[in-house]
Design a protein around this motif. Sequence first.
Motif, short mmCIF file in Angstrom:
data_model
loop_
_atom_site.label_atom_id
_atom_site.label_comp_id
_atom_site.label_asym_id
_atom_site.label_seq_id
_atom_site.Cartn_x
_atom_site.Cartn_y
_atom_site.Cartn_z
N GLU A 109 0.87 -1.07 0.09
CA GLU A 109 0.07 0.03 0.02
C GLU A 109 0.93 1.35 0.09
N LEU B 109 2.32 1.56 -3.40
CA LEU B 109 1.27 2.35 -4.54
C LEU B 109 1.29 3.60 -4.39
N ARG C 280 -4.19 0.46 -10.89
CA ARG C 280 -3.95 0.53 -9.19
C ARG C 280 -5.02 -0.20 -8.19
N GLN C 281 -6.13 0.39 -8.62
CA GLN C 281 -7.30 0.02 -7.91
C GLN C 281 -7.39 -1.56 -7.79
N TYR D 199 -4.56 -2.83 -5.45
CA TYR D 199 -5.09 -2.65 -4.08
C TYR D 199 -6.24 -3.49 -3.60
#
Length: 207
Positions: A65, A68, A78-79, A82
Amino acid sequence: MKESTFFDKIFPKKYNFYSMLLEQSKINYQVIHALERWIKDKDDTDSNDLFIKKSEADKIRFKLEYDLVEAFTTPFDRQDLYSISVEMSKIIDCSISVFKTIKALNIEVDSTIIGMSSLLSQGALELSEAILVLEKNPAESQTKIESIRIAQNSMEDIYISGFSELFSSKDAIAILKYREVYNFLKEAAILLGDTVDIYHRICVRMI
C-alpha cells in the motif's frame, strides 16, 4: 511521505508489485493451511503459525500500500492491485475468526467445518499458483480460476448441507455456536470469490 526529487521524476523507482502479491498470496495460503491442520489435529504449533504468518502477511500488504502511493507507474490498474491485496487480507481475517470462535466456544469440529476449511485451503493454494503466472503468462491462469471457483462453490454446497443438518438438532446453544463458525467460513468463501473476480479482471486486461 518524502518529497520527490527531480532525479526521482526523471528516473522513477521501480517496484516489484508482482513479487509482493505473490509473497502475500503464499503467506495467505500458509495461514489458511495452518488453520486447516489445527482444525484436524488441534496442535498448538499450527495455532501459533496462524498469528505469526498473519503478521508477515500484514507487513507485506502495508508495504504494498505504501509503495502504491510512491510508485510513478504500476504494472496494471492501481485499484485492482490494491483491491486484490485487501481481499486476500480479509480471507485471513476470517480464518483467524474461525480459529478464535472454535477456541472461545470450545467447539468440537464437525465434517462441515473440516470440509469447508479444506476447500478454503485448496482455493488459497490455487490462487497463489495463479498469481505466480500472472506476470509472464496470464492466459495460463484460466484453469486455476476454474479450480478456485469450483472450491468456492463446493464450500457453499457444504455450508448449506451443514446448516440443514445443524437445524435438525434440538440443541439451540449448539446451533448458535456452530452457526458462527459456519458463517465465518462462508464469508471466507465469498471473499475468495471476490478475489478471483479481481484476478480474472486483471488477466482479461493484460491478455
